[in-house]
Design an enzyme around this catalytic site. Structure first.
Site, short mmCIF file in Angstrom:
data_model
loop_
_atom_site.label_atom_id
_atom_site.label_comp_id
_atom_site.label_asym_id
_atom_site.label_seq_id
_atom_site.Cartn_x
_atom_site.Cartn_y
_atom_site.Cartn_z
N HIS A 89 21.19 23.01 68.81
CA HIS A 89 20.58 24.29 69.19
C HIS A 89 21.44 25.46 68.70
O HIS A 89 20.95 26.35 68.00
CB HIS A 89 20.43 24.32 70.72
CG HIS A 89 19.85 25.60 71.25
ND1 HIS A 89 18.57 25.69 71.72
CD2 HIS A 89 20.37 26.85 71.40
CE1 HIS A 89 18.32 26.92 72.13
NE2 HIS A 89 19.42 27.66 71.95
N GLU A 90 22.70 25.43 69.04
CA GLU A 90 23.57 26.55 68.66
C GLU A 90 23.73 26.62 67.14
O GLU A 90 23.83 27.70 66.57
CB GLU A 90 24.94 26.44 69.34
CG GLU A 90 24.89 26.46 70.87
CD GLU A 90 24.07 27.61 71.46
OE1 GLU A 90 23.93 28.66 70.80
OE2 GLU A 90 23.53 27.44 72.58
N HIS A 141 20.90 28.61 65.74
CA HIS A 141 21.17 30.06 65.82
C HIS A 141 22.13 30.46 64.70
O HIS A 141 21.97 31.49 64.04
CB HIS A 141 21.83 30.42 67.15
CG HIS A 141 20.89 30.51 68.31
ND1 HIS A 141 19.77 31.29 68.30
CD2 HIS A 141 20.93 29.93 69.54
CE1 HIS A 141 19.15 31.18 69.48
NE2 HIS A 141 19.83 30.35 70.24
N HIS A 153 20.53 30.75 61.33
CA HIS A 153 19.72 31.96 61.26
C HIS A 153 20.62 33.16 60.92
O HIS A 153 20.25 34.02 60.12
CB HIS A 153 19.04 32.17 62.63
CG HIS A 153 17.82 33.05 62.60
ND1 HIS A 153 17.24 33.51 63.74
CD2 HIS A 153 17.08 33.53 61.59
CE1 HIS A 153 16.18 34.26 63.43
NE2 HIS A 153 16.07 34.28 62.13
#
Ligand SMILES: [Zn+2]
Length: 679
Positions: free
Chosen positions: A468-469, A472, A475
């Site tokens: 998940h991290e 980010h 991105h």
């Protein structure tokens, strides 16, 4: 003084940063920023991107690059001195940003550029930056007449006071209740770790025995494990009535009036700015366009999940009755019997799962997956300046050999480090003349550290968190946007920002991907099929009930803001009752005062925005469904996600980017399917 925060080096000089550097650096940079803004505003009457926006972006960048390591170190190597230095700067920074938001000369300068011939010649990202700036100026009340402007300021101040009073009430009410337990039998069922925690809490109050409190870990362990039903009821009542007119501290710290005032003032603020209600104001900077988009979306999900949720509840009732003779399942029984049922049907030992996920396999596996998908190469850099010896540093190159970004990886829990996991930006991408400033990210987790010869072993939840991290992080780092205001995660709509992160989590549930990242830490054996099957079965346990509960919160939040009527007041519990009538399967007892402690929406930034969680899940599930169609390692699909979403940052509307990638607007089908909820 030689201040490392003012050194303007490509990477922060973490090892040299001391608390005494913070205030002088921030003071100096804020003074420079203010005078630079003035200077650029006065230098000309003919504003352009080059003579105004670009220099101001550089001012912002300088400030961010000094503040970012301070804020980061405050989170990961905290000390009293650093915290004081950090807190002392917060009001200065927020005063500066309020001041800029209300600077009329600056607003006029941006409007000048927007109306000039130059505007059409600017690229998409530049135009977006200017449009966002104009929007934000308007949302801060800049073009109101003087009387309204004053009212706007008063409302904003009052709202922030009310929000902090709401939080204080909740905090005081949470701290006010505790129960000392002398007889170990009363806590039968609790796991060792929870008992140890309760014992420690008692000790810290100079008491013998065990103390339970309304702090979440204590509350949730009693709800989940305590065999004593009456204790669960008592604890539940204390928790569900915090800061309200009910329960053991009824009337003390009651948030009732705060909520009424908050809703009234938010409504008035929205009307001042020309919106019909606060829900419209909340959507002004989000991906969802109008209130109907949100309510239809939530109601659609509710319609499709309701039957499944009813089935989940019926199964739980039947289980509690068959195995425990309980005929009247209550709110304080839900977590308890759910846990019993989970153990009964899916005995899944996290301890066993962990042995297949040593960090020494997971990290290379994660890298291999993103390398395949996006054509990247990730390599470790040995020599770098850092804030702690645990930290590692990596660089990402693309197929053409271009450096795309770098990241610090700080994986393990330790003293003085804030809990949880998060990604933060250290340096953002921007181009000035011919040089590109490449992005740098911090990836922070709190995994259990390695011991002796045993590498750190991750639970499957932790593996998912890391993915998940990292989503980010990609991105932020893979952006190709040249302008700071919308590069990476900057300027991305609130309800779309979790798309790339939740998207990455999907690979943690694919056997082909798990083969790349698992391997028993002693034997190197891949995750066995039988274990994988159990994980998949347990994944969607009670998914219907969980879904409708989130929808209940989201719809309630949205409706009290959309339907506010000054004549009728907040109608908070009336609305909650109606929402429950429509979507809930579990009805809490009459004394329940859920809204009195729903601080996300009353004190945090989620007012008329709680739906964002589900919204982003729909986007990420639907994006992933294209990989399910084409193959989870399909390179063309990977490249399409890279160029349409990851590289674009906030330079275009999230809906536009999604459609470019998916070929159509998002639909809820994939999310329902991934949750095991049949259409
Ligand atoms: Zn996230």
């Amino acid at each position: 003084m030689n201040n490392p925060l003012l050194a303007n080096t490509p990477l922060p000089l973490f090892s040299q940063i001391k608390p005494e550097h913070v205030a002088p650096a921030i003071d100096q940079l804020l003074a420079e920023a203010r005078s630079s803004v003035e200077q650029h505003l006065q230098a000309t009457q003919h504003y352009t991107w080059k003579n105004l926006v670009e220099p101001l972006e550089n001012v912002d960048d300088r400030l961010n690059k000094a503040w970012s390591p301070v804020s980061h170190m405050n989170s990961v190597v905290n000390s009293d001195e650093l915290r004081d230095a950090y807190n002392a700067c917060l009001p200065k920074l927020s005063a500066y940003s309020t001041e800029m938001g209300q600077n009329e000369a600056l607003f006029k300068a941006y409007r000048f550029i927007a109306d000039s011939k130059e505007f059409a010649t600017l690229d998409t990202a530049q135009q977006k930056i200017i449009r966002n700036a104009l929007r934000d100026f308007k949302l801060s009340g800049i073009d109101l007449d003087d009387e309204k402007k004053q009212r706007y300021k008063d409302i904003s101040q009052e709202l922030s006071a009310l929000a902090s009073n709401y939080e204080e009430n909740l905090l005081d009410a949470t701290n006010a209740w505790s129960k000392l337990i002398r007889d170990a039998d009363d806590l039968a069922g609790l796991p060792e770790s929870a008992l140890a925690q309760a014992q420690q809490t008692a000790e810290s109050h100079n008491e013998d025995g065990w103390m339970i409190t309304l702090q979440f870990p204590s509350y949730i362990s009693v709800m989940t494990y305590a065999d004593n039903r009456e204790l669960r009821r008592e604890h539940y009542e204390a928790f569900a009535t915090r800061a309200s007119d009910q329960g053991p501290h009824a009337g003390q710290w009651d948030n009732g009036e705060n909520m009424e005032k908050i809703l009234a003032l938010r409504h008035e603020k929205a009307r001042l700015l020309g919106f019909n209600n606060y829900a419209e104001l909340s959507l002004a900077a989000k991906m969802a366009e109008k209130p109907d988009d949100v309510t239809h979306f939530l109601e659609d999900l509710a319609d499709r999940s309701w039957r499944h949720a009813r089935k989940d509840l019926a199964e739980l009732r039947e289980f509690a009755q068959q195995h425990y003779g309980i005929n009247d399942l209550q709110s304080w029984d839900m977590a308890y019997f759910s846990e019993k049922m989970r153990q009964h049907f899916y005995q899944l030992s996290q301890e066993e799962v962990k042995t297949y996920f040593p960090i020494t396999r997971v990290l290379p596996g994660l890298f291999a997956i993103v390398e395949k998908l996006y054509g990247l190469q990730i390599t470790e850099i040995g020599d770098f300046d850092s804030w702690h010896p645990d930290v590692r540093f990596f660089q990402i190159h693309d197929q053409s050999g271009q450096l795309r970004g770098r990241f610090y990886l700080d994986l393990y829990a330790r003293a003085k480090k804030r809990g949880g996991a998060w990604m933060d930006d250290c340096v953002s991408r921007k181009r000035s003349d011919d040089t590109i400033q490449t992005p740098v990210a911090y990836l922070t987790c709190n995994f259990t550290p390695p011991t002796g010869d045993t590498p750190a072993l991750l639970t499957h939840d932790e593996v998912t968190t890391l993915f998940h991290e990292f989503g980010h992080g990609l991105h932020h780092m893979l952006t190709q946007v040249d302008h700071l205001g919308v590069s990476g995660i900057n300027g991305v709509e609130w309800d779309a920002v979790e798309l790339p992160s939740q998207f990455m989590e999907n690979w943690c549930w694919e056997q082909e991907a798990l083969a790349l990242m698992s391997g028993h830490y002693q034997t190197d054996e891949k995750l066995p099929d039988a274990l994988f099957d159990k994980m998949i079965a347990a994944k969607n346990f009670q998914a219907g009930m969980i879904m409708v509960r989130q929808l209940e919160f989201s719809l309630f939040d949205f409706r009290i803001h959309r339907d506010y009527d000054p004549e009728k007041g907040g109608r908070i519990y009336e609305t909650l009752e109606q929402v429950r009538e429509q979507v809930a399967v579990v009805r809490p007892p009459k004394f329940n005062r859920f809204a009195h402690s729903f601080s996300h929406i009353f004190a945090g930034g989620y007012g008329a925005g709680y739906y964002s969680y589900k919204w982003a899940e729909v986007l990420s599930s639907d994006a992933f469904s294209l990989f399910e169609e084409k193959g989870i390692f399909d390179q063309d699909t990977g490249r399409a996600f890279l160029t349409n979403i990851l590289e674009k940052g906030g330079s275009q509307d999230a809906m536009e980017l999604f459609i470019n990638f998916r070929g159509r607007k998002p639909t809820i089908d994939a999310l329902l399917r991934h949750n095991g909820i049949a259409a």
